[in-house]
Design a protein around this motif. Structure first.
Motif, PDB file in Angstrom:
ATOM      1  N   LYS A 171       7.718  36.020   8.586  1.00  0.00           N
ATOM      2  CA  LYS A 171       8.915  37.050   8.657  1.00  0.00           C
ATOM      3  C   LYS A 171      10.196  35.890   8.887  1.00  0.00           C
ATOM      4  N   PRO A 172      10.545  35.507   7.806  1.00  0.00           N
ATOM      5  CA  PRO A 172      11.751  34.636   7.928  1.00  0.00           C
ATOM      6  C   PRO A 172      13.044  35.242   8.136  1.00  0.00           C
ATOM      7  N   VAL A 173      14.011  34.981   9.236  1.00  0.00           N
ATOM      8  CA  VAL A 173      15.202  35.418   9.401  1.00  0.00           C
ATOM      9  C   VAL A 173      16.178  34.347   9.168  1.00  0.00           C
ATOM     10  N   ALA A 174      17.117  34.925   8.569  1.00  0.00           N
ATOM     11  CA  ALA A 174      18.264  34.041   7.519  1.00  0.00           C
ATOM     12  C   ALA A 174      18.944  33.199   9.076  1.00  0.00           C
ATOM     13  N   GLY A 175      19.029  32.050   8.506  1.00  0.00           N
ATOM     14  CA  GLY A 175      19.834  31.307   9.741  1.00  0.00           C
ATOM     15  C   GLY A 175      18.904  30.791  10.972  1.00  0.00           C
ATOM     16  N   ALA A 176      17.781  31.251  10.935  1.00  0.00           N
ATOM     17  CA  ALA A 176      17.074  30.842  12.159  1.00  0.00           C
ATOM     18  C   ALA A 176      16.703  29.347  12.132  1.00  0.00           C
ATOM     19  N   LYS A 177      16.613  28.768  13.325  1.00  0.00           N
ATOM     20  CA  LYS A 177      16.223  27.421  13.477  1.00  0.00           C
ATOM     21  C   LYS A 177      14.855  27.488  14.617  1.00  0.00           C
ATOM     22  N   HIS A 178      14.635  28.566  14.881  1.00  0.00           N
ATOM     23  CA  HIS A 178      13.561  28.860  15.915  1.00  0.00           C
ATOM     24  C   HIS A 178      12.441  29.645  15.324  1.00  0.00           C
ATOM     25  N   VAL A 179      11.400  29.239  15.615  1.00  0.00           N
ATOM     26  CA  VAL A 179       9.977  29.924  14.974  1.00  0.00           C
ATOM     27  C   VAL A 179       8.925  30.154  16.046  1.00  0.00           C
ATOM     28  N   SER A 180       8.557  31.365  15.977  1.00  0.00           N
ATOM     29  CA  SER A 180       7.430  31.816  16.865  1.00  0.00           C
ATOM     30  C   SER A 180       6.239  31.706  15.893  1.00  0.00           C
ATOM     31  N   SER A 181       5.217  31.062  16.612  1.00  0.00           N
ATOM     32  CA  SER A 181       4.011  30.831  15.449  1.00  0.00           C
ATOM     33  C   SER A 181       2.706  30.852  16.297  1.00  0.00           C
ATOM     34  N   THR A 182       1.458  31.224  15.639  1.00  0.00           N
ATOM     35  CA  THR A 182       0.283  31.136  16.454  1.00  0.00           C
ATOM     36  C   THR A 182      -0.153  29.486  16.291  1.00  0.00           C
ATOM     37  N   VAL A 183      -0.790  28.947  17.446  1.00  0.00           N
ATOM     38  CA  VAL A 183      -0.897  27.497  17.534  1.00  0.00           C
ATOM     39  C   VAL A 183      -1.506  26.923  16.260  1.00  0.00           C
ATOM     40  N   GLU A 184      -2.495  27.562  15.616  1.00  0.00           N
ATOM     41  CA  GLU A 184      -3.213  27.084  14.467  1.00  0.00           C
ATOM     42  C   GLU A 184      -2.205  26.897  13.263  1.00  0.00           C
ATOM     43  N   MET A 185      -1.061  27.516  13.383  1.00  0.00           N
ATOM     44  CA  MET A 185      -0.088  27.197  11.962  1.00  0.00           C
ATOM     45  C   MET A 185       0.955  25.877  12.318  1.00  0.00           C
ATOM     46  N   PHE A 186       0.794  25.076  13.534  1.00  0.00           N
ATOM     47  CA  PHE A 186       1.452  23.753  13.953  1.00  0.00           C
ATOM     48  C   PHE A 186       1.106  22.932  12.683  1.00  0.00           C
ATOM     49  N   HIS A 187       2.602  22.257  12.388  1.00  0.00           N
ATOM     50  CA  HIS A 187       2.121  21.156  11.346  1.00  0.00           C
ATOM     51  C   HIS A 187       3.153  19.983  12.083  1.00  0.00           C
ATOM     52  N   GLU A 188       2.291  18.835  12.232  1.00  0.00           N
ATOM     53  CA  GLU A 188       3.138  17.851  12.906  1.00  0.00           C
ATOM     54  C   GLU A 188       4.243  16.983  12.241  1.00  0.00           C
ATOM     55  N   LYS A 189       4.542  17.426  10.903  1.00  0.00           N
ATOM     56  CA  LYS A 189       5.424  16.825  10.240  1.00  0.00           C
ATOM     57  C   LYS A 189       6.684  17.469  10.440  1.00  0.00           C
ATOM     58  N   ASP A 190       6.603  18.727  11.030  1.00  0.00           N
ATOM     59  CA  ASP A 190       7.905  19.535  11.199  1.00  0.00           C
ATOM     60  C   ASP A 190       8.475  19.145  12.445  1.00  0.00           C
ATOM     61  N   PHE A 191       9.774  18.805  12.577  1.00  0.00           N
ATOM     62  CA  PHE A 191      10.554  18.311  13.745  1.00  0.00           C
ATOM     63  C   PHE A 191      11.274  19.648  14.502  1.00  0.00           C
ATOM     64  N   TYR A 233       7.685  27.999  19.176  1.00  0.00           N
ATOM     65  CA  TYR A 233       6.728  28.386  20.446  1.00  0.00           C
ATOM     66  C   TYR A 233       5.572  28.463  19.619  1.00  0.00           C
ATOM     67  N   LEU A 234       4.299  28.016  20.421  1.00  0.00           N
ATOM     68  CA  LEU A 234       3.038  28.069  19.823  1.00  0.00           C
ATOM     69  C   LEU A 234       2.147  29.179  20.735  1.00  0.00           C
ATOM     70  N   ALA A 235       1.783  30.078  20.215  1.00  0.00           N
ATOM     71  CA  ALA A 235       0.921  31.288  20.933  1.00  0.00           C
ATOM     72  C   ALA A 235      -0.619  31.241  20.701  1.00  0.00           C
ATOM     73  N   PRO A 236      -1.310  31.480  21.747  1.00  0.00           N
ATOM     74  CA  PRO A 236      -2.706  31.669  21.316  1.00  0.00           C
ATOM     75  C   PRO A 236      -3.002  33.044  20.700  1.00  0.00           C
ATOM     76  N   LEU A 237      -2.139  34.017  20.429  1.00  0.00           N
ATOM     77  CA  LEU A 237      -2.256  35.274  20.064  1.00  0.00           C
ATOM     78  C   LEU A 237      -1.279  35.707  19.120  1.00  0.00           C
ATOM     79  N   ARG A 238      -1.717  36.188  17.909  1.00  0.00           N
ATOM     80  CA  ARG A 238      -0.461  36.837  17.043  1.00  0.00           C
ATOM     81  C   ARG A 238       0.207  37.770  17.917  1.00  0.00           C
ATOM     82  N   LEU A 239      -0.168  38.501  18.644  1.00  0.00           N
ATOM     83  CA  LEU A 239       0.695  39.687  19.534  1.00  0.00           C
ATOM     84  C   LEU A 239       1.590  38.901  20.448  1.00  0.00           C
ATOM     85  N   LEU A 240       1.408  37.887  20.953  1.00  0.00           N
ATOM     86  CA  LEU A 240       2.323  37.059  21.767  1.00  0.00           C
ATOM     87  C   LEU A 240       3.268  36.335  21.039  1.00  0.00           C
ATOM     88  N   ALA A 241       2.723  35.763  19.781  1.00  0.00           N
ATOM     89  CA  ALA A 241       3.796  35.114  18.879  1.00  0.00           C
ATOM     90  C   ALA A 241       4.920  36.472  18.344  1.00  0.00           C
TER      91      ALA A 241
END
Length: 862
Positions: free
Chosen positions: A431-451, A400-408
């Protein structure tokens, strides 16, 4: 004796003088001697009025205010606190008939029975009239002659400019040689900053200058003045030489022209002026032409090569020789100029090729053809984000890519609460969560190599934002996923179709189930009810409004932009749980926050956008107003305005213009290609400034990055990093307008460059503003820690930042409970309903100071 009594005889004398002047003017116009009776009849209105005009004006101007008020008080008027204009008006009315002078009687007494004197006055008046006519005729003839002479002079000097210029050129060359050898160079200061003392900076060196104009930019050490604007400044050699050439030309040109002037000009001059047309007299007639010629010659000199002039100074003046040298120099100058232009053209072509190589293909949209795009398009508060997140939750992995840290942070909490392990990743925290395959992030942290199986991109209309929009562009066009959900308003729909052309697109459009209803009565604060969200556009106004509401019995949550997200989250939870009944917020409420709001109230319809105060846009009004009417709680969302209801209603109903352009910013690939040609980030900023973005795009301004770069340009910091890494540090998302944060950024960069430990951020906890700034300082520190991979250290600072967030929450409560509206000038307490930010005393002091300055300026102008 009072001032009024002193003014009276002076007013009489002035009246008598005006009457005599009027009588003489009357006589001038008569072909025969008029009678005294004729004059009195024709000029009756003037004679009757002249005394009262002079008397009232002179008394009003000369009698002091204190005496005027005393006279009015004696007449029964009350003058304390009365405006000056009213005092003057009453005074003039009272003195109108107090002290009189009968002008007609004085004239009759002066001239009755004095026929001989009357006729002599007439003859004298007519004689003056005829003399004036003759003078006017002579002045006209002289003016016409001067015009013809000036025309001849201009033609003659244009035809012989090169010949005259040879003389001025030799004079200037000798002067330049003298100045070069005997004068000192001064370190540069702005020409008009006399408060900066000049500092000698060594001798002049020929190698430092190409043209004379380059040398002319140096300071002479003297003072120049501009009498038109009454300003003074340090003199440059250009001004010095322009004046010197003018003095030389003012002697040389009249002497040269005196022998060439046609005979008829000389004869006509002698007839008109009764003297010979010698060089001195000629200059008086053609001085403006000499000024123009001096300006042209100084410009010509500025374009000459300095080396040519220094060589010329060694030779005595011989016209034929200097003509040959001048022609050679001119030809050489033309040749070198052609070479320079050719080289400049070659450089422009080379730069164009470099620009094409660096930027050419960087901003052509390219999307994965195997990616399936799902568009969620619609109004605010319609469930778009909820539906997209549901799809992400069902996927094996998601982002999930959010415009604000609060929404992330909100989505991170939501997914974990619902049993979907989700990590959080923003620039300031992980804040890594053990076993998590979902990430909530701000849009600036997007990396195109991550599937990821599913990527959700929120608030896609932000693609048009001039500073942050490129992050959305990159996420949308470079998404590495099986399915991408894009959430946006109606005005982004066509842009998305253009960007995603050739891919599989599924479109979902949303409209509000809960209608918006605008109240037709202007809102007052006393009408606040449970479920209201009151909108204003400054932190101060939020605190002030919350304090007023709390004193009147309401429990209040607050939301504003600089509030820490954790504090904002607590404020929202208090409202959602019913602990508070009213929200006071800035437009920070408009993005992604779903609250059980019954009514949105706009306390203001204008906002300061960093540059100017302006009316809200249609999109801003809709984005904020759309938060009213939570589905399942209210059947209708209410919207109210404190003013300008009709205009705001039109903005709410207006159909938004489609987004036509998206923002672009530098990419890693752009920097990589730039590195093939240059090693200087300063050059990159210059090229970016000149780079013309492709149609349909607009460049990020990079203004903050450039300002930070200026702080480290040419220092060891710049050498220590690769250009991409250095740009990454320049691009860190922090409040670069805060002076203390900029200083912290610079000190941290110096520490990294020196290989030292990072300096700790400054922590202050005295009050709300200190705590909020400390929160931002820790946030900036965390940006550095995560960028440098120091995650262990980051854990401590994240915990400390959480503590400060709690303190902000407590300070906020105290601030509202103890809030006092104070004058921003003197700090004096203001009434709660005060309309202005300063007290009456400060306002009057400022007004008095302004009037005093105006009077001083008026005296200076006079």
């Amino acid at each position: 004796m009072s001032k009024l009594e002193q003014v009276y005889p002076a007013a009489i004398e002035q009246t008598k003088q005006k009457l005599i002047e009027d009588l003489d003017a009357f006589m001038e116009r008569q072909d025969a001697v008029p009678s005294f009776h004729d004059y009195m009849e024709e000029r009756k209105a003037f004679i009757d009025q002249i005394w009262i005009n002079i008397w009232l004006n002179k008394a009003s101007n000369d009698v002091p205010k204190k005496e005027k008020k005393q006279l009015l008080n004696e007449k029964g008027f009350v003058t304390d606190g009365v405006d000056k204009k009213i005092i003057n008006k009453l005074f003039r009315e009272e003195i109108r008939s107090m002290m009189v002078f009968n002008a007609a009687s004085w004239l009759e007494q002066r001239f009755t029975g004095k026929e001989e004197e009357w006729e002599q006055r007439y003859e004298a008046a007519r004689q003056k009239f005829f003399l004036r006519q003759e003078k006017a005729k002579l002045d006209k003839e002289r003016s016409e002659f001067t015009g013809r002479l000036a025309d001849w002079t201009r033609r003659h000097t244009e035809e012989n400019f090169d010949l005259f210029y040879l003389h001025a050129r030799h004079y200037a060359a000798r002067q330049i040689k003298h100045d070069f050898v005997h004068n000192q160079r001064y370190a540069y200061v702005e020409a008009y900053r006399l408060e900066e003392a000049l500092v000698e900076d060594g001798n002049f060196e020929t190698r430092d200058y190409v043209t004379a104009g380059d040398f002319f930019e140096e300071l002479t050490g003297g003072i120049s003045s501009d009498w038109s604007s009454r300003s003074f400044g340090y003199e440059t050699y250009y001004e010095h030489y322009e004046n010197g050439v003018l003095e030389f030309v003012s002697v040389m040109i009249p002497e040269k022209l005196a022998g060439d002037i046609p005979l008829e000009f000389k004869e006509e001059y002698k007839k008109l002026y009764n003297q010979d047309l010698n060089p001195e007299n000629l200059f008086r007639l053609i001085d403006s032409e000499c000024y123009e010629l001096a300006e042209d010659m100084t410009l010509e000199l500025a374009g000459e090569y300095l080396e040519d002039l220094l060589q010329l100074a060694e030779l005595p003046f011989e016209e034929k020789l200097h003509q040959q040298i001048f022609e050679r120099n001119k030809a050489e100058r033309a040749r070198r100029k052609a070479e320079e232009e050719a080289e400049a053209e070659r450089k422009r072509g080379e730069e164009a090729r470099v620009m094409e190589d660096i930027f050419g293909t960087a901003y052509i949209p390219s999307v994965g053809s195997r990616v399936r795009y799902v568009l969620h398009i619609g109004e605010t508060n319609t469930g778009k984000t909820h539906r997209a997140l549901e799809s992400m939750k069902q996927a094996e992995s998601g982002l999930y890519l959010a415009p604000l840290r609060l929404l992330a942070l909100e989505v991170y909490d939501k997914l974990n609460e619902e049993g979907v392990p989700c990590s959080l990743k923003t620039g300031e925290e992980e804040k890594p969560v053990a076993g998590a395959k979902h990430v909530s992030s701000t849009v600036e942290m997007f990396h195109e190599k991550d599937f990821h199986d599913v990527i959700v991109i929120d608030e896609a209309q932000m693609i048009a934002d001039k500073d942050r929009g490129f992050s959305w562009y990159r996420a949308i066009t470079k998404a590495n996923a099986r399915e991408v959900h894009i959430i946006g308003s109606y005005n982004i729909k066509q842009m998305l179709f253009n960007l995603l052309e050739g891919t599989e697109i599924e479109l979902h459009e949303y409209s509000r189930d809960v209608p918006l209803e605008v109240e037709q009565k202007e809102f007052e604060l006393k009408q606040t009810k449970k479920g209201d969200a009151l909108i204003c556009f400054s932190r101060k106004r939020v605190l002030e409004t919350a304090a007023k509401l709390q004193r009147s019995g309401h429990s209040v949550s607050m939301i504003y932009g600089s509030m820490p997200p954790e504090t904002r989250k607590k404020q929202i939870e208090m409202f959602n749980s019913g602990k508070t009944t009213v929200v006071v917020a800035t437009d920070a409420i408009g993005m992604g926050l779903n609250l059980p709001i019954r009514r949105i109230v706009f306390l203001e319809t204008e906002k300061f956008d960093g540059t100017r105060r302006r009316t809200l846009t249609s999109q801003e009004v809709k984005q904020i107003a759309g938060r009213a009417g939570r589905k399942g709680i209210y059947n209708v969302g209410k919207v109210a305005f404190s003013s300008d209801i009709k205009r705001m209603s039109r903005l709410l109903e207006k159909v938004d213009e489609p987004v036509q352009t998206f923002a672009i910013a530098p990419t890693a690939a752009v920097f990589e290609r730039f590195g093939h040609h240059y090693r200087d980030l300063g050059v990159f900023f210059e090229l970016w400034e000149r780079f013309e973005p492709p149609k349909g795009t607009k460049k990020a301004s990079l203004s903050e990055e450039r300002e930070l770069y200026e702080l480290i340009k040419g220092t060891p910091i710049e050498v220590r990093f690769s250009m991409m890494d250095l740009y990454g540090f320049l691009h860190l998302p922090f409040a670069a307008k805060e002076h203390l944060l900029v200083r912290q950024w610079l000190e941290t960069m110096m520490a990294i460059a020196d290989g030292r430990e990072l300096p700790d951020p400054v922590i202050k906890k005295k009050g709300l503003e200190d705590s909020e700034l400390s929160y931002k300082a820790i946030g900036l520190h965390l940006l550095f820690l995560y960028r440098l991979g120091k995650r262990t250290e980051a854990v401590y600072w994240e915990r400390l930042r959480d503590e400060i967030s709690d303190e902000v929450h407590d300070h906020l409560k105290d601030e509202v409970e103890n809030y006092q509206n104070k004058c921003k000038k003197c700090g004096k307490k203001l009434p709660e309903n005060a309309r202005f930010p300063i007290c009456d005393a400060c306002y009057h002091r400022r007004s008095s100071r302004g009037r005093s300055q105006e009077r001083s300026a008026g005296r200076r102008r006079r």
